[in-house]
Design an enzyme around this catalytic site. Structure first.
Site, short mmCIF file in Angstrom:
data_model
loop_
_atom_site.label_atom_id
_atom_site.label_comp_id
_atom_site.label_asym_id
_atom_site.label_seq_id
_atom_site.Cartn_x
_atom_site.Cartn_y
_atom_site.Cartn_z
N GLY A 14 0.78 -1.23 0.00
CA GLY A 14 0.00 0.00 0.00
C GLY A 14 0.80 1.28 0.00
CB SER A 15 4.20 2.25 -1.15
OG SER A 15 4.20 2.04 -2.54
CG ASN A 16 1.43 4.05 -5.63
OD1 ASN A 16 1.84 5.17 -5.89
ND2 ASN A 16 1.97 2.96 -6.16
CG MET A 89 -1.02 -7.91 -7.17
SD MET A 89 -0.17 -6.75 -8.25
CE MET A 89 0.79 -7.86 -9.24
NE ARG A 90 -9.39 -10.95 -8.09
CZ ARG A 90 -9.11 -12.25 -8.18
NH1 ARG A 90 -8.04 -12.73 -7.60
NH2 ARG A 90 -9.89 -13.06 -8.86
CG LEU A 91 -6.46 -9.09 -15.73
CD1 LEU A 91 -6.62 -10.10 -16.87
CD2 LEU A 91 -5.92 -7.78 -16.27
CB ILE A 92 -11.00 -4.37 -13.58
CG1 ILE A 92 -10.08 -3.80 -12.49
CG2 ILE A 92 -12.43 -3.86 -13.40
CD1 ILE A 92 -10.46 -4.10 -11.07
CG HIS A 108 2.31 -1.28 -15.16
ND1 HIS A 108 2.03 -2.51 -14.60
CD2 HIS A 108 3.33 -1.47 -16.02
CE1 HIS A 108 2.86 -3.41 -15.13
NE2 HIS A 108 3.66 -2.80 -15.98
#
Length: 194
Positions: A14-16, A89-92, A108
């Site tokens: 969660g750095s962003n 880390m999942r495709l929407i 990204h």
């Protein structure tokens, strides 16, 4: 005047997310963290900032649609108008894409279209790239294929390791992502770059 509400989706440290929360001039209020990894350290960070968390394991659902229907319910419940992916880390899938068309951003750690997918930093080092960077883009159904909004270059140094390059890329992310979020939410930057 109350701020536009947004949800952050994250799977890891969660750095962003922290960079957004620490941005005093962020044009929106982060009201929800959605996490697909119970035990991810971003959850504790959200609690520290007093942000509501919604944590669920996708494996507990029959399919992506069922999982995203639950996520969508939670996001709508808090009144979020935007979704910002930050190490999610999942495709929407269709369920969220249709509900939040052109309202989902991702960051990204490469200059897309170079090095999409997982381990972009490792990919850049393995390819001997002299320059990499970060990209903020709209989400579509593909893996890091959505229209690009903004990019920032990061030079790859000859002595770089994955850790040193990651550190500099994250520093660039933590500046660029809040800037782009502000531009998009305030409608200063509506269209992706060509």
């Amino acid at each position: 005047m109350s701020k536009v509400k947004a949800a952050v989706f994250a799977s890891g440290t969660g750095s962003n997310f922290v960079a957004m929360m620490n941005c005093k001039e962020l044009a929106c209020e982060i009201v929800l963290l959605v996490c697909d990894k119970p035990g991810a350290s971003v959850i504790e960070k959200a609690k520290y900032f007093g942000v509501q968390t919604f944590v669920l394991n996708p494996k507990a659902f029959n399919d992506k649609r069922e999982y995203e229907t639950e996520v969508l319910r939670a996001v709508r419940e808090v009144g979020a108008e935007w979704i910002f992916l930050a190490g999610y880390m999942r495709l929407i899938g269709h369920t969220l894409l249709n509900a939040y068309e052109e309202k989902i951003l991702n960051i990204h750690p490469s200059l897309l279209p170079s090095f999409p997918g997982k381990d972009a930093i490792g990919q850049a080092l393995a390819a001997g790239a002299e320059i990499t960077g970060v990209t903020v883009h709209y989400i579509d159904e593909g893996m890091d294929t959505g229209p690009i909004i903004a990019q920032k270059q990061v030079k790859v140094l000859p002595e770089d390791t994955e850790e040193t390059l990651k550190y500099r890329i994250q520093k660039a992310e933590h500046v660029l992502y809040p800037e782009v979020i502000n531009q998009v939410v305030r409608k200063e930057r509506l269209w992706p770059v060509e």
